[in-house]
Design an enzyme around this catalytic site. Sequence first.
Site, PDB file in Angstrom:
ATOM      1  N   SER A 409     -11.123 -17.604 128.744  1.00  0.00           N
ATOM      2  CA  SER A 409     -10.856 -15.671 129.241  1.00  0.00           C
ATOM      3  C   SER A 409      -8.523 -16.074 129.229  1.00  0.00           C
ATOM      4  O   SER A 409      -8.418 -16.233 127.656  1.00  0.00           O
ATOM      5  CB  SER A 409     -10.786 -16.186 131.344  1.00  0.00           C
ATOM      6  OG  SER A 409     -10.017 -15.241 131.826  1.00  0.00           O
ATOM      7  N   HIS A 614     -18.203 -13.873 133.561  1.00  0.00           N
ATOM      8  CA  HIS A 614     -16.817 -14.376 133.160  1.00  0.00           C
ATOM      9  C   HIS A 614     -16.798 -15.896 133.404  1.00  0.00           C
ATOM     10  O   HIS A 614     -16.602 -16.235 132.949  1.00  0.00           O
ATOM     11  CB  HIS A 614     -15.575 -13.511 133.747  1.00  0.00           C
ATOM     12  CG  HIS A 614     -14.048 -14.149 132.762  1.00  0.00           C
ATOM     13  ND1 HIS A 614     -13.680 -13.741 132.000  1.00  0.00           N
ATOM     14  CD2 HIS A 614     -13.482 -14.861 133.853  1.00  0.00           C
ATOM     15  CE1 HIS A 614     -12.499 -13.640 131.287  1.00  0.00           C
ATOM     16  NE2 HIS A 614     -11.873 -14.933 132.696  1.00  0.00           N
TER      17      HIS A 614
END
Length: 639
Positions: A409, A614
């Site tokens: 990320s 995610h």
Amino acid sequence: MRAHVGVAAQAGAVGAVGGAVALHKQSGLEDPNIVVVSQPLQAGQATYLGSQPRFVLIDRQSTQTLNCGIESLPNMLVETLSTAQIQKSIQSQSQHWHKYKRKHKHKHKRKHKHKRKQKLKNKRKHKRKHKRKHKRKHKRKHKRKHKRKHKRKHKRKHKRKHKRKHKRKHKRKHKRKHKRKHKRKHKRKHKRKHKRKHKRKHKRKHKHKHKRKHKRSYRRKSKHKYKRKRKHKHKDKHKLKRKQKRWHKLNLKRLRKRKQHDRWQYISQADIEADAKLQTTSLIQKYGYPSETQFAYTEDGFKLGMHRIPRHGAQPVLLVHGLMSSSASWVQFGPSSGLAYILYRKGYDVWMLNTRGNVYSSERVRADPTYRDYWDFTFHEIGQFDLPAAIDLILQQTSMPSIQYIGHSQGSTVFFVMCSERPEYAAKVKLMQSLSPTVFLQGTRSPVLKFMGMFKGGWSILMNLLGGYKVSLNTRLIAQFRNHICSASRLTSRICALFEFVICGFNWQGFNETLTPIVEGHGSQATSAKLINHFAQMQGKAVFQKYSYGRVLNRMLFMSWSPPLYNLSAAISKVALHHGAGDWLGSESDVKRLEAQLPNCIENRRVAAQGFAHFDFTISSNVRPLLYDRVLELCSSHR
């Protein structure tokens, strides 16, 4: 009275002292009405009161003492004089006295004036002398102080110089040693290879030679051999079965040993609750792995905590966590699915960075900043200052020329910022693997970022929604948007109250809900509201740019109305991209756009699971077969 006069008559004449007139007795004169008495201290001397002669006048007719009585003056010389003589004597005495007084008055005055002058002169002289003495003393003191200061400065300088010299020398020595070692290793390897090759060649040659030689005899013996074979066939069959059984038991034992680390380590709910409260180093040590804590210091004064599972002499790998996470995200679920443990078991030296602001990197070593100044950063400062400091520390500690990098990320975002702002560090990274690359956000599905991107109420109001300069754990945006990740039946789950999941999305199918306390315990690490806003500024746009301060400030800071773009062509390291279909922040179209702009992208891989979100890159129960096996293959091929 007569008796006293008789005494005076016997004494004779009296001489005056100090300029006084001598009074001699005049014979044949009548006794006067006035008697003058002078008081002698010795024979022939007159007495004085101070500097003035004393005269006593006595009226004979009235026998009254005008000044003092004669009876009170024993041993006195009394002279009888006429009135005219007395007046003349008194006048003469008075004139002489005034003359004497004037003379001595001026003399005394000059004397005192000279004395005062001399005193003042001496005072000034003493003052000048004391001043010169003090000046010399101060000068010597200052000289000694300056000398000591210069000595210390020179000593420190010499020490640093010697240290650098020693360091360079040690580095060169280590390099030469490593080179010789590598050369010897390569030589031995080549020798063994050549030996095996020669052996195989000789064997083949010898085999063909003997084959030809024994061809005829083989035919003769084959009949007898076949008979013997049939005889022992039944016996060999049972022997083989026993051998296979023994091998199977041995393999099962090895498999159990190998899979000891590949299972969930949690026995009870109490064990899960305990792990939720442990720090990264305690978690690592709990499962029997070595642990170290190192500190990297950035150029702008932050002290960054780095956790290490050391394997000295091995290839270093740097793991950088994602948004609002910490180094615990790589070890929180134990050796079965923690990437840090898996890499260590595969023979890597594992380093985990904690970026500025989180619980392990909250200290700032320079002058105490204000609360606002402390949280005045975005992912730009992390890429520009934090990553270079971490890479420098790793290379210094391991004496390796390069590292491998794995970022999740935000950990991917800051790598590309570093390559743009500090391109010399791109050459120090052999391979970079991006898990959920959050670079372009045109196709983002995050409702929070979309709301912030379209918000027109001003930065101060938006900052209040996030809880201030530091993102609050109870920001109002959680209550507003948590229904996007939690259904009505799951709204009571503690996952729904974590801001990072509200922003980035959550996949309930791939998550073991019994581990919720661990996720909550190690999640929601502090970050700045400015950093979240930086991501929000890029949503809906096909740009990867610096933070926008508004048109006027952009013009002052960047000399343009809009902020400049980051240069992705400077990322010359080999890059592998891993993305998921259910990722709100790293959409497939945005990842393809990133791949097109990178000069050395070796792989763009989509994880083979529907709805892979995610945070599934670190917390999914199936993350190892879906993702980490491929990550390890790439690490191994670029070792």
